[in-house]
Enzyme design. Structure first.
Site, PDB file in Angstrom:
ATOM      1  CG  HIS A 196      -0.693  -0.105   2.532  1.00 20.11           C
ATOM      2  ND1 HIS A 196       0.284   0.662   3.094  1.00 20.11           N
ATOM      3  CD2 HIS A 196      -1.201  -0.855   3.531  1.00 20.11           C
ATOM      4  CE1 HIS A 196       0.376   0.384   4.376  1.00 20.11           C
ATOM      5  NE2 HIS A 196      -0.503  -0.539   4.667  1.00 20.11           N
ATOM      6  CG  ASP A 208       1.091  -4.761  11.738  1.00 20.74           C
ATOM      7  OD1 ASP A 208       1.340  -5.814  11.126  1.00 20.74           O
ATOM      8  OD2 ASP A 208       0.182  -3.981  11.395  1.00 20.74           O
TER       9      ASP A 208
HETATM   10 FE1  FEO Z   1      -1.350  -3.502  10.048  1.00 24.11          FE
HETATM   11 FE2  FEO Z   1       0.602  -5.995   8.875  1.00 24.11          FE
HETATM   12  O1  FEO Z   1      -0.958  -5.032   9.077  1.00 24.11           O
END
Ligand code: FEO
Length: 395
Positions: free
Chosen positions: A25, A165
């Protein structure tokens, strides 16, 4: 070939290495990434997180290499973002006996993404625990680190933290552990991850680290990258430093140019800032990746930001950088704007107008020139660079 890698007794890594992803992203992932998932076998069998939807089949093969998926009793979703939940529909179809465990916001998010009307649910909050036989899993909500649903799961008996994460790295490697990977490269990827995903959440990160401080931790299993077992003090201390955007003795000159006038100013600032003991870097936005520039910003003490003028405003590359910074909110930096213009308006003035929004304390009015910088303007730029270096030397 299906992955079957044991971490400790009856705990397996069943995640996916995404070697070829280069754009996560907007984050440039030069070293790919991994979507980590873990399997705990006990009287009750537990899967921790899943992977991106595109890898569902391979992921289920990894699970099946350890245990029949139908024998999974719980699927813990520590984080709803689709890189960790995308396989939930396939997982729940293959694991009909499983109960999904998530925070209230986690349940909301997973339901919005995937429906889940027919799934069994167990909603948990901080302080709740799940006894699965010999082991007990504690849940620690970590809201807004970095989504409202986020939580850690902790195995008290093994002193093992599943940190989703947190402490992650977009780093695809054949290594499973931190002590197997090249240390400098690993810490750089962890820093890059923090800068680009978590920089704006420093206050929350510090509170979370403080809450976890009392937990004995010998292994950290994040949702991306390698598992920490040797360098835990180093990565925790790095997070404490990054959470404050703690400055190094570093000056950045970040800019873009049209006909080299703003570049001449940038180089004059760099020359002034290039003093012993200071790391001064020239970062032209059309020649550098935004993800890498952001990593440099995290621990810079002083930053000059320049733009040539295009259609009375700043150049699109500079605008893109500043938009990204407004979201990531670096803290504790000093600097000013600079740039050239022609017959009207000005890129430098447009940059100056948003310095407050990106956490840069304005040291002076923008330095500007018409068409091409004269010697006096270049001298002014050098003096400004020296001022930035002085600030950096105090860091
Ligand atoms: Fe916040 Fe690795 O997704």
């Amino acid at each position: 070939m299906a992955q079957k890698r044991q971490i400790i007794d009856n705990i397996y890594y069943v995640g996916i290495k995404d070697w070829n992803v280069r754009d996560f992203h907007g984050y440039t992932t030069d070293h790919g990434s991994s979507y980590n998932s873990y399997l705990i076998l006990d009287e009750k069998n537990v899967l921790i997180d899943t992977v991106k939807a595109a890898f569902s089949d391979k992921f289920l093969e990894n699970v099946a290499a350890v245990i029949d998926p139908a024998k999974i009793d719980y699927v813990i979703s520590n984080h709803t973002e689709p890189d960790h939940s995308g396989s939930m529909p396939a997982v729940m179809a293959a694991m009909p006996n499983a109960t999904v465990i998530a925070t209230p916001k986690g349940k909301d998010g997973l339901s919005k993404y995937y429906g889940g009307e027919n799934w069994k649910w167990q909603v948990v909050k901080s302080g709740d625990k799940l006894e699965i036989g010999k082991r007990t899993i504690d849940f620690i909500a970590t809201p807004m680190l970095h989504w409202p649903d986020s939580m850690f799961s902790y195995l008290r008996d093994d002193k093992l933290l599943f940190s989703m994460d947190g402490f992650g790295q977009h780093f695809s490697t054949s290594y499973l552990y931190d002590d197997e990977a090249p240390y400098d490269e690993l810490m750089h990827e962890a820093k890059k991850y923090y800068a680009n995903i978590l920089m704006h959440l420093g206050g929350i990160a510090k509170k979370t680290l403080a809450a976890a401080e009392g937990l004995p931790i010998e292994i950290i299993c994040p949702s991306h990258g390698v598992i920490w077992r040797k360098h835990i003090p180093e990565i925790v201390n790095a997070y404490l430093s990054w959470a404050d955007c703690k400055p190094a003795k570093k000056v950045l000159v970040i800019y873009d140019t049209m006909w080299n006038s703003t570049e001449a100013m940038a180089k004059a600032i760099l020359e002034g800032a290039s003093q012993t003991g200071v790391s001064a870097k020239l970062l032209k936005l059309s020649a550098n990746d935004l993800t890498d520039v952001t990593t440099e910003v995290l621990d810079a003490a002083a930053i000059a930001i320049g733009s040539a003028t295009l259609n009375n405003g700043m150049m699109p590359t500079v605008s893109s950088f500043l938009t990204y910074m407004q979201g990531l909110k670096p803290a504790g930096k000093s600097g000013a704007a600079f740039g050239s213009h022609g017959w009207g308006g000005g890129g430098a003035v447009a940059v100056d107008a948003v310095l407050d929004k990106i956490g840069i304390k304005r040291l002076r009015e923008p330095i500007t020139c018409v068409y091409k910088p004269e010697a006096s303007v270049l001298d002014e730029c050098k003096n400004f660079g020296a001022q930035l270096a002085e600030i950096a030397l105090k860091a």
